[in-house]
Design a protein around this motif. Structure first.
Motif, PDB file in Angstrom:
ATOM      1  N   GLY A  98       0.827  -1.216   0.124  1.00 42.53           N
ATOM      2  CA  GLY A  98      -0.088  -0.117   0.028  1.00 42.53           C
ATOM      3  C   GLY A  98       0.945   1.164  -0.085  1.00 42.53           C
ATOM      4  N   SER A  99       2.051   1.310   0.816  1.00 47.73           N
ATOM      5  CA  SER A  99       2.704   2.469   0.944  1.00 47.73           C
ATOM      6  C   SER A  99       3.502   2.601  -0.512  1.00 47.73           C
ATOM      7  N   ILE A 100       3.996   1.831  -1.189  1.00 50.55           N
ATOM      8  CA  ILE A 100       4.615   1.500  -2.619  1.00 50.55           C
ATOM      9  C   ILE A 100       3.742   2.329  -3.634  1.00 50.55           C
ATOM     10  N   MET A 101       2.325   1.707  -3.362  1.00 51.53           N
ATOM     11  CA  MET A 101       1.142   2.172  -4.389  1.00 51.53           C
ATOM     12  C   MET A 101       1.029   3.895  -4.142  1.00 51.53           C
ATOM     13  N   ILE A 102       0.895   4.135  -2.795  1.00 52.21           N
ATOM     14  CA  ILE A 102       0.743   5.454  -2.512  1.00 52.21           C
ATOM     15  C   ILE A 102       1.823   6.461  -3.150  1.00 52.21           C
ATOM     16  N   ILE A 103       3.135   6.171  -2.828  1.00 50.46           N
ATOM     17  CA  ILE A 103       4.023   6.995  -3.262  1.00 50.46           C
ATOM     18  C   ILE A 103       4.455   7.000  -4.763  1.00 50.46           C
ATOM     19  N   ASN A 104       3.936   5.973  -5.597  1.00 47.11           N
ATOM     20  CA  ASN A 104       3.953   5.663  -6.945  1.00 47.11           C
ATOM     21  C   ASN A 104       2.973   6.568  -7.513  1.00 47.11           C
ATOM     22  N   ASN A 105       1.720   6.410  -6.703  1.00 48.38           N
ATOM     23  CA  ASN A 105       0.692   7.722  -7.355  1.00 48.38           C
ATOM     24  C   ASN A 105       0.832   9.007  -7.144  1.00 48.38           C
ATOM     25  N   LEU A 106       1.449   9.281  -5.959  1.00 49.00           N
ATOM     26  CA  LEU A 106       1.864  10.760  -6.122  1.00 49.00           C
ATOM     27  C   LEU A 106       2.993  11.006  -6.971  1.00 49.00           C
ATOM     28  N   HIS A 107       4.020  10.186  -7.231  1.00 48.45           N
ATOM     29  CA  HIS A 107       4.993  10.418  -8.090  1.00 48.45           C
ATOM     30  C   HIS A 107       4.640  10.657  -9.539  1.00 48.45           C
ATOM     31  N   TYR A 108       3.507   9.699 -10.048  1.00 50.68           N
ATOM     32  CA  TYR A 108       2.947   9.734 -11.215  1.00 50.68           C
ATOM     33  C   TYR A 108       2.369  11.153 -11.437  1.00 50.68           C
ATOM     34  N   ASN A 109       1.507  11.729 -10.607  1.00 52.78           N
ATOM     35  CA  ASN A 109       0.591  12.736 -10.629  1.00 52.78           C
ATOM     36  C   ASN A 109       1.254  14.054 -10.607  1.00 52.78           C
ATOM     37  N   MET A 110       2.528  14.026 -10.072  1.00 57.04           N
ATOM     38  CA  MET A 110       3.369  15.327  -9.716  1.00 57.04           C
ATOM     39  C   MET A 110       4.508  15.286 -10.724  1.00 57.04           C
ATOM     40  N   SER A 111       4.604  16.420 -11.462  1.00 52.63           N
ATOM     41  CA  SER A 111       5.591  16.459 -12.457  1.00 52.63           C
ATOM     42  C   SER A 111       7.058  16.558 -11.629  1.00 52.63           C
ATOM     43  N   PRO A 112       8.162  16.601 -12.183  1.00 47.78           N
ATOM     44  CA  PRO A 112       9.350  17.065 -11.368  1.00 47.78           C
ATOM     45  C   PRO A 112       9.389  18.573 -10.956  1.00 47.78           C
ATOM     46  N   GLY A 113       8.897  19.116 -11.699  1.00 43.51           N
ATOM     47  CA  GLY A 113       8.839  20.511 -11.302  1.00 43.51           C
ATOM     48  C   GLY A 113       8.003  21.005 -10.110  1.00 43.51           C
ATOM     49  N   ASP A 114       6.637  20.330 -10.039  1.00 40.90           N
ATOM     50  CA  ASP A 114       6.064  20.128  -9.028  1.00 40.90           C
ATOM     51  C   ASP A 114       6.846  19.533  -7.596  1.00 40.90           C
ATOM     52  N   GLN A 115       7.312  18.480  -7.928  1.00 41.51           N
ATOM     53  CA  GLN A 115       7.856  17.814  -6.528  1.00 41.51           C
ATOM     54  C   GLN A 115       9.076  18.846  -6.193  1.00 41.51           C
ATOM     55  N   LEU A 116       9.945  19.402  -6.987  1.00 39.75           N
ATOM     56  CA  LEU A 116      10.949  20.293  -6.438  1.00 39.75           C
ATOM     57  C   LEU A 116      10.341  21.259  -5.652  1.00 39.75           C
ATOM     58  N   GLN A 117       9.261  22.047  -6.162  1.00 43.57           N
ATOM     59  CA  GLN A 117       8.831  22.999  -5.772  1.00 43.57           C
ATOM     60  C   GLN A 117       8.210  22.900  -4.345  1.00 43.57           C
ATOM     61  N   LYS A 118       7.411  21.745  -3.980  1.00 44.66           N
ATOM     62  CA  LYS A 118       7.100  21.167  -2.841  1.00 44.66           C
ATOM     63  C   LYS A 118       8.185  21.003  -1.941  1.00 44.66           C
ATOM     64  N   LEU A 119       9.162  20.623  -2.401  1.00 44.68           N
ATOM     65  CA  LEU A 119      10.449  20.172  -1.339  1.00 44.68           C
ATOM     66  C   LEU A 119      10.806  21.739  -0.994  1.00 44.68           C
ATOM     67  N   VAL A 120      11.007  22.479  -1.937  1.00 40.58           N
ATOM     68  CA  VAL A 120      11.606  23.745  -1.531  1.00 40.58           C
ATOM     69  C   VAL A 120      10.813  24.536  -0.609  1.00 40.58           C
ATOM     70  N   GLY A 121       9.392  24.441  -1.012  1.00 39.68           N
ATOM     71  CA  GLY A 121       8.599  25.289   0.025  1.00 39.68           C
ATOM     72  C   GLY A 121       8.295  24.384   1.624  1.00 39.68           C
ATOM     73  N   ASP A 122       8.529  22.958   1.437  1.00 39.53           N
ATOM     74  CA  ASP A 122       8.608  22.569   2.594  1.00 39.53           C
ATOM     75  C   ASP A 122       9.669  22.634   3.620  1.00 39.53           C
ATOM     76  N   GLU A 123      10.806  22.814   2.815  1.00 37.36           N
ATOM     77  CA  GLU A 123      11.990  22.955   3.833  1.00 37.36           C
ATOM     78  C   GLU A 123      12.492  24.513   3.799  1.00 37.36           C
ATOM     79  N   ALA A 124      11.578  25.253   3.115  1.00 34.65           N
ATOM     80  CA  ALA A 124      11.847  26.671   3.261  1.00 34.65           C
ATOM     81  C   ALA A 124      13.337  27.008   2.737  1.00 34.65           C
ATOM     82  N   ILE A 125      13.622  26.533   1.454  1.00 32.65           N
ATOM     83  CA  ILE A 125      14.869  26.594   0.847  1.00 32.65           C
ATOM     84  C   ILE A 125      14.731  28.320   0.193  1.00 32.65           C
ATOM     85  N   TYR A 126      15.263  29.243   0.550  1.00 26.95           N
ATOM     86  CA  TYR A 126      15.017  30.689   0.065  1.00 26.95           C
ATOM     87  C   TYR A 126      15.938  30.661  -1.147  1.00 26.95           C
TER      88      TYR A 126
END
Length: 231
Positions: A98-126
Motif C-alpha cells: 500500500g505504501s508503494i502504491m501511494i508513493i507511486n501514485n503521488l510520483h505519477y501525478n506530480m511533475s518533477p517541477g511540482d516535486q521540486l517546488q513542494k520540497l523547496v516550500g516544505d524545507e523553506a529553501i530560499y
C-alpha cells in the motif's frame, strides 16, 4: 512409576527433518532464486510487474525456508503456527504494498517541477547557489476556508503572496481537496491533493500569485477560489 513413564513418553519431541526433506527444500530454494534472477537478467518484465514478481517469489522462498529447514508446522499445533506466520507476512505485504502504491501514485501525478517546488516550500529553501527559489520566509497572514454542511466559507479568499491558507473540515464526511476547475486538476505550490478527515485541517503556503480554484473530489459543490496578489 507408570505415570512418570507415561508423562515422559507423552512429552513432545523436537522435530527434525529428514535428508530427503532437506534436499527437496534446497532444490526448490534454488529454483525460486534462479527464476527471479532470470527474469531480471533477460528483462522479461519491468516496473511494477517485475517488483511484484520478485516479492512473490521472496514470500514463497521464505515459506520454503521455514517449512523445510526451520520445521515450522511440524511441531505442536502446526497449523496454528503456520497460520499466524502467514497472516503476519500478509499484513506486512499489505502495508508495504500500500505504501508503494501511494508513493507511486503521488510520483505519477506530480511533475518533477511540482516535486521540486513542494520540497523547496516544505524545507523553506530560499536560495540555491545565490538564486532565489520563490520559497517564502517568515510568517505572514493566515486565511481560513471552513467546509461545513457541504459549503466552503468564505468561498472567495483575497490574499498576498506568502500568506497561508488553512482548509478546515467541520463536516462528518472526509474531504479531498484538488486544485483547478472541475473535472481538471493541477498542482498548486507542489500540492496536488489535500486529504481532510473529519475535524482535521491542512495549511498551504500561497507562494504562487494569481487566481486559483479548488473543489472537493467527492462533493464537487464544495468549491471555492483564492486570489494571490504579489507583494
Amino acid at each position: 512409576m507408570s505415570d512418570t513413564s507415561h508423562s515422559q513418553n507423552s512429552k513432545p519431541m523436537p522435530e527434525h527433518g529428514t535428508t530427503k526433506a532437506y534436499v527437496v527444500g534446497f532444490i526448490i530454494s534454488l529454483i525460486f532464486t534462479f527464476i527471479p534472477y532470470y527474469l531480471v537478467v533477460h528483462h522479461n518484465f519491468s516496473g511494477s510487474v517485475l517488483l511484484a514478481t520478485i516479492l512473490g517469489f521472496a514470500v514463497l522462498q521464505m515459506i520454503i525456508q521455514v517449512t523445510f529447514f526451520l520445521h515450522l508446522g511440524r511441531g505442536p499445533k502446526p497449523k496454528w503456527n503456520l497460520f499466524f506466520f502467514i497472516s503476519t507476512v500478509g499484513i506486512i505485504l499489505v502495508v508495504v504494498g500500500g505504501s508503494i502504491m501511494i508513493i507511486n501514485n503521488l510520483h505519477y501525478n506530480m511533475s518533477p517541477g511540482d516535486q521540486l517546488q513542494k520540497l523547496v516550500g516544505d524545507e523553506a529553501i530560499y536560495q540555491i547557489g545565490g538564486a532565489k527559489t520563490g520559497a517564502c520566509q517568515g510568517q505572514h497572514h493566515n486565511h481560513k476556508a471552513t467546509i461545513k454542511n457541504g459549503r466552503v466559507n468564505p468561498a472567495h479568499t483575497l490574499a498576498s503572496k506568502c500568506d497561508t491558507l488553512t482548509f478546515i473540515n467541520e463536516d462528518s464526511n472526509p474531504r479531498s481537496i484538488a486544485f483547478g476547475a472541475y473535472p481538471q486538476h493541477k498542482a498548486y505550490a507542489g500540492e496536488i491533493d489535500l486529504s481532510l478527515p473529519k475535524g482535521y485541517s491542512q495549511t498551504i503556503t500561497l507562494s504562487e500569485p494569481g487566481s486559483f480554484k479548488f473543489y472537493d473530489r467527492q462533493h464537487t459543490q464544495s468549491s471555492g477560489d483564492f486570489n494571490v496578489s504579489p507583494r
